[in-house]
Enzyme design. Structure first.
Site, PDB file in Angstrom:
ATOM      1  N   CYS A 101       0.841  -1.199   0.000  1.00  0.00           N
ATOM      2  CA  CYS A 101       0.000   0.000   0.000  1.00  0.00           C
ATOM      3  C   CYS A 101       0.877   1.250   0.000  1.00  0.00           C
ATOM      4  CB  CYS A 101      -0.968  -0.047   1.184  1.00  0.00           C
ATOM      5  SG  CYS A 101      -2.340   1.119   1.086  1.00  0.00           S
ATOM      6  N   ALA A 102       0.803   2.080   1.022  1.00  0.00           N
ATOM      7  CA  ALA A 102       1.688   3.245   1.129  1.00  0.00           C
ATOM      8  C   ALA A 102       3.038   2.846   1.711  1.00  0.00           C
ATOM      9  CB  ALA A 102       1.041   4.313   2.004  1.00  0.00           C
TER      10      ALA A 102
END
Length: 181
Positions: A101-102
């Site tokens: 994800c991030a």
């Protein structure tokens, strides 16, 4: 060999805990590691989790995997100079790092993805400095595993197990957990 899932307030539940669940089912020694000085970590949606260890108390071996889940906790992880140094050292000898994800933005900003294929949550690509950005659910390049987001968390976890143990073990887990690609 062990898997160390780095935890900070605001972590994405499914991205962290899917890795813990699948790795432990595979019999891999797996620890949730708080980067703060407290062992209780609160997720993005307020789920409180008790970490197994604190960052200051762990030792990382060359064969270990450091996992960076996404969520708002990435901003907290990035503030840890100790974790940044640990990631740099681990990558200096090609130690395995997995981020989702991030999460890939943290090693990306450190320049650790330079020249590698990597993926992340849509909109975070600018922080994968000098990486070759691809849009597959999971990307493996040079002992670095990256993935896109919550919907790819199980695929990410199976990829980690496949790299650490074998694809056969990962496939058996998928079958036993009724996972369908």
């Amino acid at each position: 060999m062990k898997i160390l899932v780095m935890m900070a307030d605001g972590f994405e539940e499914i991205e962290a805990l899917a890795v813990v669940d699948v790795a432990r089912r595979a019999g891999i020694e797996t620890f949730m590691v708080s980067v703060s000085d407290k062992d209780e970590v609160s997720s993005a949606r307020g789920v409180r989790v008790k970490a197994d260890k604190l960052l200051k108390d762990i030792a990382v071996d060359k064969e270990d995997v450091i996992v960076i889940p996404g969520g708002q906790g990435v901003a907290v992880l990035e503030k840890s100079a100790e974790l940044a140094e640990l990631l740099k050292k681990h990558r200096s000898y090609n130690g395995r790092v997995a981020a989702i994800c991030a999460g890939p933005t943290f090693p990306g900003k450190l320049g650790l993805l330079k020249g590698l294929k990597a993926t992340c949550y849509p909109g975070c690509e600018k922080d994968l400095l000098d990486a070759q950005v691809v849009f597959d659910d999971v990307v493996i390049d040079s002992n670095f595993i990256t993935s896109r987001g919550p919907g790819t968390a199980l695929t990410f976890a199976y990829a980690i197990v496949g790299e650490v143990l074998s694809q056969d073990v990962a496939e058996k887990l998928k079958k036993g957990m009724l996972f369908k690609n």
